[in-house]
Write an enzyme that holds these catalytic residues in place. Structure first.
Site, PDB file in Angstrom:
ATOM      1  N   GLU A  31      -0.207  -1.414   5.802  1.00 25.48           N
ATOM      2  CA  GLU A  31       0.890  -1.043   6.705  1.00 25.48           C
ATOM      3  C   GLU A  31       0.821   0.432   7.055  1.00 25.48           C
ATOM      4  O   GLU A  31       1.185   0.846   8.166  1.00 25.48           O
ATOM      5  CB  GLU A  31       2.238  -1.377   6.049  1.00 25.48           C
ATOM      6  CG  GLU A  31       3.453  -1.200   6.945  1.00 25.48           C
ATOM      7  CD  GLU A  31       4.053   0.193   6.935  1.00 25.48           C
ATOM      8  OE1 GLU A  31       4.918   0.468   7.784  1.00 25.48           O
ATOM      9  OE2 GLU A  31       3.649   1.019   6.078  1.00 25.48           O
ATOM     10  N   ASP A  46       0.824  -1.204   0.000  1.00 31.47           N
ATOM     11  CA  ASP A  46       0.000   0.000   0.000  1.00 31.47           C
ATOM     12  C   ASP A  46       0.863   1.261   0.000  1.00 31.47           C
ATOM     13  O   ASP A  46       2.056   1.217   0.292  1.00 31.47           O
ATOM     14  CB  ASP A  46      -0.945   0.011   1.212  1.00 31.47           C
ATOM     15  CG  ASP A  46      -0.197  -0.106   2.536  1.00 31.47           C
ATOM     16  OD1 ASP A  46       0.794  -0.857   2.602  1.00 31.47           O
ATOM     17  OD2 ASP A  46      -0.590   0.562   3.511  1.00 31.47           O
TER      18      ASP A  46
END
Length: 388
Positions: free
Chosen positions: A144, A82
């Protein structure tokens, strides 16, 4: 020179949006990135598992098995799929189109850290016909940048276990074996509004929050007594991040909220810090006649430390000729450490470019990173030194 296939894969990863955001309207699925990586790693001889974590969110666990039945460990190369949101107005090029300029590759996630997976693929291509004694495990996680949900799911399900873990976060090729934790906290004071001409008509939430801030500032000062000299800022920090309260100057404030963060050092337990803060704030409700809620804004993520005498730390230090240090930003290392994996943080990007407009990866860092990946794969997987 960048190999054409590596350049193409870097560009393709950049072109797939995978923004993680606490604001639902900006949050995106990372599944298209995970599926793309799974296709690439399957073509490279890996067995791939796409692990659902939440709707539209998934991890990838890609494994190239070893031939030695005693080699139950393995080398793990890990990162997150991400990125953070971006402000289009501050970028000088399309964030989703890789752009080369002045020796740099620009694009969202190039440094932090989707680009790392393309480098792994380039490195493993050199071993397409070379048997591995110990397995190589590649892990790509979700979220994350927000909740660490992907790493938490790996730990809870004991997935992707290996012996040694390299996390390719942006460190400008400098190894790190320690990092601080992250705690995001909030205090909400509920008082009683009223006309400002008579303060006794209400219970002012701002007055009570002023006392909260005073006590947290005292706590912040006391944290400086705890030192770890390897960190650029060698003590735990507390930052008063945002405060909101009241609605008009001629009304007694009935509600006030403060959000703050704490960055604990390795060895400091999050729940112990929260217990200290709860104790610190005792008596404020009675003193001001208000109600107070203190709670985590997020679950928080602990600090991480791999011992200096770890064979993995020492191997990387020997290859680079540089002592492993500490970084102040958080990573997924605590979740691997919780599974007894030795973890080093090292990547080709620079943290100064992470989360910034015009994020880039310096081309000059690609070859040294590929060299290190090849050295680690050869030592731990081909020669089989990554045993439990």
């Amino acid at each position: 020179m960048i190999k054409p296939r590596l350049r193409q894969q870097l560009a393709e990863l950049t072109a797939i949006p995978s923004i993680a955001c606490t604001m639902p309207e900006q949050d995106m699925s990372n599944v298209p990135v995970i599926e793309t990586l799974a296709n690439w790693f399957e073509s490279a001889g890996f067995g791939c598992e796409i692990m659902p974590v939440a709707p539209g969110k998934a991890n990838l666990i890609a494994v190239r098995a070893g031939t030695d039945p005693q080699a139950r460990g393995g080398l793990v190369l890990a990162g997150h799929s991400d990125t953070v949101p971006f402000d289009q107005n501050l970028w000088h090029n399309d964030p989703f189109k890789m752009t080369e300029r002045d020796g740099k590759l620009y694009g969202l996630g190039m440094a932090d850290m989707k680009g790392f997976f393309a480098l792994i693929l380039d490195a493993v291509a050199n071993y397409a016909k070379t048997p591995f004694r110990a397995p190589l495990i590649v892990i790509a996680t979700c979220d994350e940048e927000t909740s660490m949900a992907g790493a938490r799911a790996l730990m809870e399900q004991s997935k992707g276990q290996g012996r040694f873990v390299l996390i390719g976060e942006p460190t400008n090729l400098k190894p790190a074996r320690l990092h601080k934790g992250v705690m995001l906290e909030r205090v909400v004071i509920t008082g009683k509004s009223g006309h400002s001409s008579d303060p006794e008509l209400g219970r002012n939430a701002i007055d009570a929050m002023h006392e909260v801030v005073n006590r947290l500032q005292q706590f912040r000062t006391s944290l400086k007594k705890i030192q770890q000299p390897l960190f650029p800022v060698p003590y735990p920090t507390l930052n008063l991040g945002c405060i909101h309260g009241g609605d008009n100057p001629n009304r007694i404030c009935g509600l006030c909220e403060l959000q703050f963060d704490v960055r604990p050092l390795p060895g400091m337990e999050i729940e112990n810090i929260r217990a200290d803060i709860r104790h610190l704030l005792k008596g404020i409700e009675q003193q001001f006649g208000v109600s107070m809620l203190y709670e985590p804004a997020t679950a928080g993520s602990g600090a991480a430390e791999t011992p200096a005498n770890s064979p993995f730390v020492q191997k990387i230090e020997g290859l680079l000729g540089e002592t492993a240090g500490a970084v102040s930003f958080g990573t997924e290392a605590p979740y691997f450490r919780a599974q007894n994996m030795d973890t080093v943080i090292l990547g080709p990007g620079n943290i100064e470019q992470a989360h910034q407009p015009d994020e880039y990866l310096e081309i000059k860092n690609i070859s040294p990173m590929l060299l290190l990946l090849n050295q680690l794969i050869h030592y731990y997987c081909v020669q089989g030194h990554a045993k439990i």
